[in-house]
Design a protein around this motif. Sequence first.
Motif, PDB file in Angstrom:
ATOM      1  N   CYS A 264       0.817  -1.218   0.000  1.00  0.00           N
ATOM      2  CA  CYS A 264       0.000   0.000   0.000  1.00  0.00           C
ATOM      3  C   CYS A 264       0.849   1.266   0.000  1.00  0.00           C
ATOM      4  CB  CYS A 264      -0.879   0.044   1.252  1.00  0.00           C
ATOM      5  SG  CYS A 264      -2.192  -1.173   1.255  1.00  0.00           S
TER       6      CYS A 264
ATOM      7  N   ASN B 137      -4.415   2.037  -1.842  1.00  0.00           N
ATOM      8  CA  ASN B 137      -3.838   1.541  -3.107  1.00  0.00           C
ATOM      9  C   ASN B 137      -2.799   0.437  -2.956  1.00  0.00           C
ATOM     10  OD1 ASN B 137      -5.387   3.313  -4.612  1.00  0.00           O
ATOM     11  ND2 ASN B 137      -3.895   4.961  -4.294  1.00  0.00           N
TER      12      ASN B 137
ATOM     13  N   SER C 150      -2.239  -4.142  -3.061  1.00  0.00           N
ATOM     14  CA  SER C 150      -2.656  -5.278  -3.888  1.00  0.00           C
ATOM     15  C   SER C 150      -2.252  -6.600  -3.236  1.00  0.00           C
ATOM     16  CB  SER C 150      -2.032  -5.193  -5.276  1.00  0.00           C
ATOM     17  OG  SER C 150      -0.632  -5.323  -5.160  1.00  0.00           O
TER      18      SER C 150
ATOM     19  N   SER D   3      -1.602 -10.646  -4.763  1.00  0.00           N
ATOM     20  CA  SER D   3      -1.628 -11.466  -5.982  1.00  0.00           C
ATOM     21  C   SER D   3      -2.122 -12.868  -5.631  1.00  0.00           C
ATOM     22  CB  SER D   3      -0.246 -11.494  -6.629  1.00  0.00           C
ATOM     23  OG  SER D   3       0.466 -12.607  -6.176  1.00  0.00           O
TER      24      SER D   3
ATOM     25  N   ILE E 181      -4.122 -10.165  -9.946  1.00  0.00           N
ATOM     26  CA  ILE E 181      -3.836  -9.101  -8.986  1.00  0.00           C
ATOM     27  C   ILE E 181      -5.162  -8.528  -8.491  1.00  0.00           C
ATOM     28  CG2 ILE E 181      -2.802  -6.812  -8.674  1.00  0.00           C
ATOM     29  CD1 ILE E 181      -0.685  -8.869  -9.102  1.00  0.00           C
ATOM     30  N   ILE E 182      -5.371  -8.585  -7.207  1.00  0.00           N
ATOM     31  CA  ILE E 182      -6.566  -7.998  -6.614  1.00  0.00           C
ATOM     32  C   ILE E 182      -6.142  -6.703  -5.932  1.00  0.00           C
ATOM     33  CG2 ILE E 182      -8.502  -8.360  -5.024  1.00  0.00           C
ATOM     34  CD1 ILE E 182      -8.254 -10.375  -7.435  1.00  0.00           C
ATOM     35  N   ARG E 183      -6.701  -5.597  -6.385  1.00  0.00           N
ATOM     36  CA  ARG E 183      -6.297  -4.300  -5.833  1.00  0.00           C
ATOM     37  C   ARG E 183      -6.954  -4.053  -4.465  1.00  0.00           C
ATOM     38  NH1 ARG E 183      -8.399  -0.360  -9.994  1.00  0.00           N
ATOM     39  NH2 ARG E 183      -9.934  -2.038 -10.110  1.00  0.00           N
TER      40      ARG E 183
ATOM     41  N   LYS F  48      -8.176  -1.190  -2.014  1.00  0.00           N
ATOM     42  CA  LYS F  48      -8.527   0.224  -2.097  1.00  0.00           C
ATOM     43  C   LYS F  48      -7.989   0.986  -0.879  1.00  0.00           C
ATOM     44  CE  LYS F  48     -12.711   2.938  -2.839  1.00  0.00           C
ATOM     45  NZ  LYS F  48     -14.169   2.819  -2.914  1.00  0.00           N
TER      46      LYS F  48
ATOM     47  N   THR G 232     -11.207  -4.158  -0.674  1.00  0.00           N
ATOM     48  CA  THR G 232     -10.676  -4.411  -2.022  1.00  0.00           C
ATOM     49  C   THR G 232     -11.420  -3.557  -3.040  1.00  0.00           C
ATOM     50  OG1 THR G 232     -12.231  -6.111  -2.770  1.00  0.00           O
ATOM     51  CG2 THR G 232     -10.405  -6.848  -1.361  1.00  0.00           C
ATOM     52  N   GLU G 233     -10.806  -3.409  -4.187  1.00  0.00           N
ATOM     53  CA  GLU G 233     -11.542  -2.894  -5.338  1.00  0.00           C
ATOM     54  C   GLU G 233     -12.423  -4.044  -5.826  1.00  0.00           C
ATOM     55  OE1 GLU G 233     -11.591   0.100  -6.473  1.00  0.00           O
ATOM     56  OE2 GLU G 233      -9.761   1.063  -5.733  1.00  0.00           O
TER      57      GLU G 233
ATOM     58  N   ASP H  72     -12.533  -6.345  -7.775  1.00  0.00           N
ATOM     59  CA  ASP H  72     -11.692  -7.065  -8.734  1.00  0.00           C
ATOM     60  C   ASP H  72     -11.894  -8.574  -8.711  1.00  0.00           C
ATOM     61  OD1 ASP H  72     -10.645  -4.679  -9.454  1.00  0.00           O
ATOM     62  OD2 ASP H  72      -8.692  -4.961  -8.484  1.00  0.00           O
TER      63      ASP H  72
END
Lengths: 465, 482
Positions: free
Chosen positions: B69, B103, B105, B107, B116-118, B120, B159-160, B162
């Motif tokens: 992050c 921000n 992630s 993996s 890749i899972i972002r 947030k 998470t975003e 994703d």
Amino acid sequence: MNVDGIREMLQNGKSVEELVHSIFDKIEHSKLNAFVTLAKESALEEARRVDKHGAKGMLGGIPIGIKDSISTKGIQTTCCSKILEGYVPPYDAHVIERLKAEGAIIIGKTNMDEFAMGTSTETSRFGPARNPWDLSRVPGGSSGGSAAAVAGGEVPLALGSDTGGSVRCPASFCGVVGLKPTYGLVSRYGLIAYANSLEQIGPFAGNVKDVALLLDVISGYDSRDSTSMTKKCEYLKELKDDVSDVKIGVPKEFFGEGIDEKVEKAVWGGIKALEDMGASYTEISLPHTKYSLAVYYIIAMSEASSNLARFDGLRYGLRLGKDKDWHTTFSEIKAQGFGEEVKRRILLGTYALSAGYYGKYYLKALKVRTLIKRDFEFALKDTNVLITPTMPFPAFKIGEKIGEPLALYLADVNTVPINLAGVPSVSVPCGFAGKLPIGMQIIGRHFDEATILRTAYVFERNGGG
Amino acid sequence: MKEVIIGLEVHVQLNKLRSKLFCSCSTQYHDSEPDTHTCPVCLGLPGALPVTNGKAVDNAIKVALALNCNIEEWTMFYRKNYYYPDLVKGFQISQYDYPIATNGSISLDMEGGERIIRIKRVHMEEDPGKLVHVGTIDKSRYSLIDYNRSGMALLEVVTEPDLRTPKEARLFLNKLKNILEYLDVFDSSLEGSLRVDANISLAGGARAEIKNISSYKGVEKALLFEIVRQNNLVRRGVKVVQETRHFDEVRGITISLRTKEGEEDYRYFPEPDLVPITIADRVDDIKKTLPELPDAKRQRFVLQYGISDNHAKVLISELGLANFFETVATEVDANLSATWVADILKGELNYRDLDISAFSPNHMVQILQVLKKDTITENGAVQVIRTILDEGGTPSEIVKIKSKDLLKMDVDASENITLRVIEENPGAFQDFCKGKNEAMHFLMGQVMKETHGTVNRSTVIELLNKSKKEKLQNAPDNHREA
């Protein structure tokens, strides 16, 4: 009744127990309604202990009244609200720990506006406290009971709390000395919050020396309050009869519309008297003062709406007969437990924080607050104290203004800017309007209580007030 | 079928801390009577003030670093105002603007390759108390509240949107748990340590938020149910509405709690009792203390020990297992260690619902050394592991006591027994010669029974094949007849 006088009495053979008995006797026959809960048993026990082992500590054997918003272990603490009926804190506020450590004797809890929301001590669920100078008049608020108890000679010392003037207003109306310390000088741990970012616990006494002594006891860093700071000096030691270095700023905005002529005259008289004693003064401007009341009430009510959410009778406080489902039960407890003024402020605060209004009200208020704070910092660069009337007028009649909340809010016009800026301020008696006392407000730099107390001390000693 | 879009809000308790987020109450309340780990602060008594636990902030920074992050210069707390009986102050101290990190992630190692899972944002907040009901929530006549949990430090990882499948969601949670345990900030075995809010929608449709799912498997189940439910609505031409739903673990279904109109306005504002915390100056020091994380460890295991990536993947799935493997692998052959730890020991532990701490790496080393010297069979080694787990003891003791069963039979003896089994089971042997697998299993079983498992399977298969070859050469017609 002052600390030196009591010490002399005790030295001359009077026992602390006798003293405390006479105090309770006086309170029980008093018309002031200054005390709402008496701690008779624990006070007498402590008195006997002091008699047996001798007075120790900075306040050994000295009686004190505590505002009902400050948590006292084993003594009911209700903020004079029905919703906290029966609540006995299991812990002491930081200031109470300090008082006990220095040997003070806690007489009881003093009357106040419900949750400190008021200027007259009329919104108390225990009924209004009365002004010792005129029983038909209010003692000011919200710490009206503390000021009345000191002015009425019931106790030499008392603690109040000041969110927007709640120590200084009753000090002014009752003709005693009351200090609002710099934000962070006195730990708020144990003070039942009205508006956290504005308030401080402050001392009341009949004279400046005793206020400085009490401040010495209660001030200083406490790890349990994240906003608390380390103090820089011992205030009693700093009192000396010299104001030659004092540069007074007189902000014209504080002498504006709505200020009683007699009050204005008395305060100017005080400023001139200080000039005669060696201080100098200049007229200055605090240009954002006109926004103070709006900013203050938005911030205070917003914080209050959140602070008061916890009072639901579930864990402590008011309970009403048979429980229904939780939503109904707790709605009813809140409906019956909170008074009108408290409900008004919760509603307004909730509204101000609501989605879509937060930016318009609360956030904007925070920004203007910064400007107000800068005004003070700027003005206090070339001066070291500012002097204004504490209240725009002397004590008013009980019932006179309670029906007009806005008129009451306006009474705080000279006290709230100080809480917004976080600077210290002391109200010291400064003459009379008829037989009603007038208060002069001396404002200082952040953490420079020493200078404002010294100014007040010199003023008091040299016949001011 | 429409594309599925999933985002998670994962609340993990930073339960390795010694004290709660804003007071000094102990976090070790799990076996205690209700309300015994409380104080004026976590009970929200009038006048009590919060003080931030600096260690909690450090642990949050650790997590933020491990999740790649951005960490801000400073961070601050807000009040999230809502009313619920388990919430002592009528608001929760949480974060809003200026969270501790943004921000990042994670993996995921999926069959189709890396995903890749972002992340947030990551933020800190306090846990409310816990409602306890006699029986179920709908049938209980009253709610009891246990405030031991009140004020525990939570980390919310958002998470975003994703994630694309419920399985991915589960793998994400496992990976997150894995990382948190590597960081030594989280113990997943404690009750209530993890709670998930899952947002799910079908492409183009409104999203449902499923609140407060308290198990890893529950998340996958709830999401699978939602996909079916939302697809059914779409098929019937009913519009999916934005709403908050509750997952009923017992029935395995989600139930509507409230629609968007009923959403609460939390009236966030900065917590006036706390001051902003500067964090930038701590990040470098904390970075230096970060342990090797699962992905890095997996790569290193493959490179350093030459083991397969599949083994490495299993071994790093728990920090204890990975450390166990390394201890064993420095003493005996790494590949042998990997097989025995990842395949056999892990299986035996799972079967008994035990974790790796139930077995000593020294014992594993001893077993593998004996096995390597060829004095016990593989089966014998498995027996030793099972005996240690079930009855206790050391490998040498067990080998001594059970030597008859565990010591490896010489090849001659194996041959004799195998030939005898063939002789005694002509039908089965004939079927085996015709290529029937079941017959092979039967014959193998018989040999194992006779030898108490002290022969190598490969030796038996060799012997069977040899006999088959001989039989076919001697009687070629048999084959054709069949």
